[in-house]
Design a protein around this motif. Structure first.
Motif, PDB file in Angstrom:
ATOM      1  N   ASP A 121     -42.608  13.468 -86.871  1.00  0.00           N
ATOM      2  CA  ASP A 121     -43.368  14.695 -87.084  1.00  0.00           C
ATOM      3  C   ASP A 121     -43.813  14.705 -88.540  1.00  0.00           C
ATOM      4  O   ASP A 121     -43.115  15.200 -89.423  1.00  0.00           O
ATOM      5  CB  ASP A 121     -42.495  15.917 -86.779  1.00  0.00           C
ATOM      6  CG  ASP A 121     -43.256  17.229 -86.975  1.00  0.00           C
ATOM      7  OD1 ASP A 121     -44.483  17.178 -87.168  1.00  0.00           O
ATOM      8  OD2 ASP A 121     -42.621  18.300 -86.949  1.00  0.00           O
ATOM      9  N   GLY A 122     -44.982  14.115 -88.798  1.00  0.00           N
ATOM     10  CA  GLY A 122     -45.408  13.949 -90.184  1.00  0.00           C
ATOM     11  C   GLY A 122     -44.475  12.969 -90.889  1.00  0.00           C
ATOM     12  O   GLY A 122     -44.355  11.815 -90.497  1.00  0.00           O
ATOM     13  N   SER A 123     -43.811  13.455 -91.936  1.00  0.00           N
ATOM     14  CA  SER A 123     -42.867  12.607 -92.676  1.00  0.00           C
ATOM     15  C   SER A 123     -41.431  12.829 -92.228  1.00  0.00           C
ATOM     16  O   SER A 123     -40.502  12.346 -92.874  1.00  0.00           O
ATOM     17  CB  SER A 123     -42.980  12.899 -94.179  1.00  0.00           C
ATOM     18  OG  SER A 123     -42.598  14.238 -94.453  1.00  0.00           O
ATOM     19  N   ARG A 124     -41.228  13.539 -91.120  1.00  0.00           N
ATOM     20  CA  ARG A 124     -39.874  13.844 -90.645  1.00  0.00           C
ATOM     21  C   ARG A 124     -39.545  13.018 -89.400  1.00  0.00           C
ATOM     22  O   ARG A 124     -40.357  12.906 -88.486  1.00  0.00           O
ATOM     23  CB  ARG A 124     -39.728  15.333 -90.348  1.00  0.00           C
ATOM     24  CG  ARG A 124     -39.974  16.227 -91.568  1.00  0.00           C
ATOM     25  CD  ARG A 124     -39.713  17.690 -91.248  1.00  0.00           C
ATOM     26  NE  ARG A 124     -40.554  18.149 -90.160  1.00  0.00           N
ATOM     27  CZ  ARG A 124     -40.365  19.298 -89.506  1.00  0.00           C
ATOM     28  NH1 ARG A 124     -39.350  20.085 -89.839  1.00  0.00           N
ATOM     29  NH2 ARG A 124     -41.171  19.656 -88.538  1.00  0.00           N
ATOM     30  N   LEU A 125     -38.349  12.468 -89.386  1.00  0.00           N
ATOM     31  CA  LEU A 125     -37.894  11.612 -88.286  1.00  0.00           C
ATOM     32  C   LEU A 125     -36.813  12.314 -87.497  1.00  0.00           C
ATOM     33  O   LEU A 125     -35.915  12.957 -88.070  1.00  0.00           O
ATOM     34  CB  LEU A 125     -37.361  10.294 -88.852  1.00  0.00           C
ATOM     35  CG  LEU A 125     -36.771   9.289 -87.867  1.00  0.00           C
ATOM     36  CD1 LEU A 125     -37.843   8.790 -86.902  1.00  0.00           C
ATOM     37  CD2 LEU A 125     -36.143   8.115 -88.609  1.00  0.00           C
ATOM     38  N   ASN A 126     -36.879  12.177 -86.183  1.00  0.00           N
ATOM     39  CA  ASN A 126     -35.890  12.782 -85.306  1.00  0.00           C
ATOM     40  C   ASN A 126     -34.517  12.140 -85.522  1.00  0.00           C
ATOM     41  O   ASN A 126     -34.365  10.927 -85.378  1.00  0.00           O
ATOM     42  CB  ASN A 126     -36.327  12.619 -83.844  1.00  0.00           C
ATOM     43  CG  ASN A 126     -35.395  13.313 -82.883  1.00  0.00           C
ATOM     44  OD1 ASN A 126     -34.341  12.786 -82.533  1.00  0.00           O
ATOM     45  ND2 ASN A 126     -35.773  14.504 -82.446  1.00  0.00           N
ATOM     46  N   MET A 127     -33.512  12.961 -85.860  1.00  0.00           N
ATOM     47  CA  MET A 127     -32.187  12.434 -86.183  1.00  0.00           C
ATOM     48  C   MET A 127     -31.450  11.952 -84.942  1.00  0.00           C
ATOM     49  O   MET A 127     -30.641  11.036 -85.014  1.00  0.00           O
ATOM     50  CB  MET A 127     -31.362  13.500 -86.917  1.00  0.00           C
ATOM     51  CG  MET A 127     -31.818  13.714 -88.356  1.00  0.00           C
ATOM     52  SD  MET A 127     -30.831  14.927 -89.231  1.00  0.00           S
ATOM     53  CE  MET A 127     -29.217  14.149 -89.167  1.00  0.00           C
ATOM     54  N   LYS A 128     -31.715  12.550 -83.798  1.00  0.00           N
ATOM     55  CA  LYS A 128     -31.053  12.101 -82.563  1.00  0.00           C
ATOM     56  C   LYS A 128     -31.487  10.677 -82.234  1.00  0.00           C
ATOM     57  O   LYS A 128     -30.661   9.836 -81.859  1.00  0.00           O
ATOM     58  CB  LYS A 128     -31.429  13.038 -81.408  1.00  0.00           C
ATOM     59  CG  LYS A 128     -30.809  12.660 -80.061  1.00  0.00           C
ATOM     60  CD  LYS A 128     -29.298  12.799 -80.098  1.00  0.00           C
ATOM     61  CE  LYS A 128     -28.692  12.726 -78.711  1.00  0.00           C
ATOM     62  NZ  LYS A 128     -29.002  11.498 -77.979  1.00  0.00           N
ATOM     63  N   TRP A 129     -32.781  10.394 -82.401  1.00  0.00           N
ATOM     64  CA  TRP A 129     -33.256   9.024 -82.185  1.00  0.00           C
ATOM     65  C   TRP A 129     -32.600   8.086 -83.186  1.00  0.00           C
ATOM     66  O   TRP A 129     -32.213   6.968 -82.842  1.00  0.00           O
ATOM     67  CB  TRP A 129     -34.778   8.986 -82.332  1.00  0.00           C
ATOM     68  CG  TRP A 129     -35.352   7.601 -82.210  1.00  0.00           C
ATOM     69  CD1 TRP A 129     -35.681   6.945 -81.065  1.00  0.00           C
ATOM     70  CD2 TRP A 129     -35.615   6.698 -83.287  1.00  0.00           C
ATOM     71  NE1 TRP A 129     -36.156   5.687 -81.357  1.00  0.00           N
ATOM     72  CE2 TRP A 129     -36.118   5.503 -82.719  1.00  0.00           C
ATOM     73  CE3 TRP A 129     -35.482   6.776 -84.667  1.00  0.00           C
ATOM     74  CZ2 TRP A 129     -36.481   4.411 -83.489  1.00  0.00           C
ATOM     75  CZ3 TRP A 129     -35.839   5.689 -85.441  1.00  0.00           C
ATOM     76  CH2 TRP A 129     -36.339   4.517 -84.855  1.00  0.00           C
ATOM     77  N   LEU A 130     -32.483   8.525 -84.430  1.00  0.00           N
ATOM     78  CA  LEU A 130     -31.864   7.698 -85.469  1.00  0.00           C
ATOM     79  C   LEU A 130     -30.417   7.380 -85.113  1.00  0.00           C
ATOM     80  O   LEU A 130     -29.959   6.242 -85.250  1.00  0.00           O
ATOM     81  CB  LEU A 130     -31.938   8.427 -86.812  1.00  0.00           C
ATOM     82  CG  LEU A 130     -31.613   7.616 -88.072  1.00  0.00           C
ATOM     83  CD1 LEU A 130     -32.658   6.541 -88.299  1.00  0.00           C
ATOM     84  CD2 LEU A 130     -31.530   8.528 -89.286  1.00  0.00           C
ATOM     85  N   GLN A 131     -29.683   8.370 -84.646  1.00  0.00           N
ATOM     86  CA  GLN A 131     -28.284   8.164 -84.258  1.00  0.00           C
ATOM     87  C   GLN A 131     -28.167   7.237 -83.057  1.00  0.00           C
ATOM     88  O   GLN A 131     -27.271   6.387 -82.995  1.00  0.00           O
ATOM     89  CB  GLN A 131     -27.636   9.511 -83.959  1.00  0.00           C
ATOM     90  CG  GLN A 131     -27.503  10.410 -85.182  1.00  0.00           C
ATOM     91  CD  GLN A 131     -27.211  11.855 -84.813  1.00  0.00           C
ATOM     92  OE1 GLN A 131     -27.134  12.208 -83.634  1.00  0.00           O
ATOM     93  NE2 GLN A 131     -27.084  12.708 -85.819  1.00  0.00           N
TER      94      GLN A 131
END
Length: 650
Positions: A121-131
């Motif tokens: 989302d723009g410069s923000r990354l989904n943390m659930k995907w990261l985990q």
């Protein structure tokens, strides 16, 4: 004296069974986290948030003063609170990031995987995907993969604690470029940035229409517990863990009771000392830690366990008045941190990899200027790293676009200037569009350009590939090169360059590559080539005089006479320990100069006795000589009209 800090150690408590910890992946990934400066948050563990307490404090926060207005006066969270409670460094380099990067490409480069579009989302990354992607580190992974997982882990820490997003589900990727080099990451003032982020979020939350809050809320809760002990969770047990550092003013008669009798001695070098704030080490002989229901860890022991103990011993802190900085003072500090003398960058526009002054020499000069590492290449330098220097070098490139094409693709000087223009645009965003601040910063930078040798080696004197020797006389070719070079250097000046170093072309008629092809009898060197080069060099020195004489306002150009320095070194070779001056230490054919050094080829026994390493390049000993002469020469024979050290001090 540098303060002692905890050293993270993931080793088993009993190493007699788990004997291979040194080769275990956990050791590597934790060490990367320590180098990056995130020990405190990694040890903090999970703490259940008291949202009622957070809401109460938000209602007492005033954005005019950045303080909590309480019945007994004003209080606020300070940098010392950040360092003590979260274990974050509060001094260091300023965190300045770009919001206009290619985030998908950045993730691919530094995390090894590009996230799906719906996870960005723009410069923000989904943390659930990261985990999900980086939840479990695979077995038998290489160094690069460990670094990917480490960066992902640190991003989770940032998104979940320091710089929490108001959605609670995303982490800002503007911090990812700062994690490319873990050693460099450890030099940032993460604590200062986290506190500034928290202040902004507290101010935003005071808006009547706001219904959420972000930032380091864990810090707000820990701060409230330490300042108001009666609302903090109950202590289960207290144990001594380390002998405190003695203080000459300490009260040795104070008797301290603890809940257990075991005194565990730990080397003081491995311990976290008391902060040098209002308490110091007065009346202390022990440091304790406590265990709470939520799992408080060592990083916050001082605030949550130690302060109540001090109060029970009637050890009251000194009153410290924190005066608010004025707007002008804040702007001055930011200017000094971002544009101070120590932030001078060293922009390499060097691209003659076949010249006598090769990239090794510029690296030696950068070391003399105080830079600890090589200047990073343009292709891998983005964001705040641009402020620390960029290397635009391209092997075999020259002033003319066609130069060096016989050796493959390259970036000519014209394209390097275009790349620098792109860098200036990126820097302008880092300076928030403040052209005056950007120009002030660039005026302190040193630009090094070593061009011309390839235009002779891999162009004019290579008639089988190029027509320039039939199109131009040697005089006309030198004039054409100087005309193009003058235009390119003028473009650099227009983009902000003020301190510029240009180098003459060395005696390439004397390098092993040319000697292997030269069959003259009157001279050891190919003087036809050296004479042609001298025309270019004399014109370049006159060009420097014109630039410094007012043609380019504010310019300070330095001319390094590589021709004279290489000539003098050859004539006095024996006095510098050189025994072989006409062949390379490693190479093939006549003078070891017909083919350059090949992989796995046996080099000479003692390269210190050789002036040349291979068909083109000097040995390191020779380059050290050239670098020192260029940096601090007291004669204008090598550096004109001043040396590099004097240029840097302007």
């Amino acid at each position: 004296m540098e303060p002692h800090r905890f050293v993270m150690d993931p080793s088993p408590s009993d190493p007699s069974v788990l004997t291979r910890q040194d080769k275990h992946i956990s050791k590597k990934i934790w060490e990367e986290g320590v180098r990056a400066g995130f020990y405190g948050i990694a040890k903090l563990g999970f703490i259940k948030m008291d949202w009622a307490l957070i809401t109460t404090l938000v209602e007492r926060w005033r954005q005019e003063t950045h303080t909590f207005h309480l019945p007994h006066g004003e209080m606020t969270i300070t940098l010392q609170d950040v360092e003590v409670m979260l274990g974050l460094p509060v001094d260091g380099e300023v965190l300045v990031g770009s919001t206009e990067l290619n985030w998908s490409e950045l993730c691919l480069q530094l995390l090894g995987v590009s996230p799906p579009p719906n996870k960005l989302d723009g410069s923000r990354l989904n943390m659930k995907w990261l985990q999900d992607m980086f939840g479990v580190l695979p077995d038998d992974v290489n160094e690069v993969t460990v670094q990917w997982y480490t960066r992902a882990y640190i991003l989770e820490l940032l998104g979940g604690s320091y710089f929490a997003d108001k959605s609670g589900e995303k982490v800002h990727l503007i911090f990812l470029p700062m994690l490319e080099d873990f050693d460099a990451a450890g030099r940032y003032g993460w604590g200062s940035a986290a506190l500034a982020w928290l202040y902004r979020e507290l101010c935003r939350a005071t808006d009547p229409n706001s219904c959420d809050i972000a930032g380091a809320l864990i810090l707000v809760q820990l701060w409230a517990w330490s300042r108001f002990p009666h609302i903090s969770p109950a202590i289960k047990s207290i144990q001594p863990i380390v002998n405190a550092v003695d203080d000459t003013n300490a009260n040795a008669d104070v008797d301290v009771d603890v809940d257990v009798d075991v005194d565990v001695d730990v080397d003081v070098d491995a311990a976290q000392p008391l902060p040098g704030g209002p308490y110091g080490t007065r009346a202390l002989r022990k440091i304790w830690y406590c265990e709470r229901d939520q799992g408080i860890a060592n990083a916050i022991d001082l605030a949550d366990c130690f302060l109540p103990r001090l109060q029970s011993l009637n050890c009251k802190p000194m009153v410290v008045t924190f005066r608010a900085y004025s707007k002008d003072q804040i702007l001055k500090m930011l200017h000094e941190r971002l544009m101070g003398e120590n932030t001078m960058i060293y922009l390499l526009l060097y691209s003659d990899a076949s010249s006598l002054l090769l990239l090794c020499l510029t690296s030696l000069i950068s070391q003399l200027l105080g830079f600890p590492n090589y200047i990073p290449p343009y292709s891998r330098t983005r964001g705040p790293a641009l402020l620390r220097g960029v290397n635009y070098a391209s092997g075999a490139a020259g002033i003319r676009d066609e130069t060096g094409t016989n050796l493959g693709d390259h970036t000519s000087m014209n394209q390097q200037v275009v790349n620098f223009a792109s860098t200036v645009q990126d820097m302008r965003r880092l300076f928030r569009g403040d052209n005056n601040a950007l120009n002030s910063h660039l005026s302190k930078c040193i630009f090094y350009s070593g061009m011309g040798s390839n235009d002779y080696l891999n162009n004019y004197f290579m008639p089988d590939f190029y027509t320039s020797s039939s199109d131009f006389t040697v005089q006309a070719f030198a004039a054409a090169l100087l005309q193009d070079y003058s235009r390119q250097l003028t473009q650099l000046h227009a983009l902000g360059a003020r301190k510029v170093i240009v180098t003459a072309v060395g005696q390439i008629g004397c390098i092993p590559y040319q000697l292997a092809r030269y069959h003259g009898n009157s001279s050891r060197c190919n003087e036809k080539i050296n004479t042609a080069i001298s025309l270019f060099n004399s014109g370049l020195r006159k060009l420097v005089d014109r630039f410094n004489g007012g043609q380019l306002p504010g310019a300070k150009f330095v001319y390094l006479d590589s021709y004279q320095s290489t000539k003098d070194l050859y004539l006095n070779a024996s006095s510098y320990g050189f025994e072989v001056v006409d062949k390379g230490c490693c190479g093939v054919g006549r003078n070891n100069g017909q083919i350059t050094c090949l992989p796995l080829q046996q080099a000479c026994e003692d390269r210190r006795k050789y002036l040349f390493w291979d068909a083109f390049h000097p040995t390191e000993v020779a380059n050290i000589y050239f670098a020192k002469n260029s940096y601090s020469s007291q004669t204008q024979s090598y550096a004109y009209p001043m040396n590099i050290q004097q240029l840097a001090m302007l």
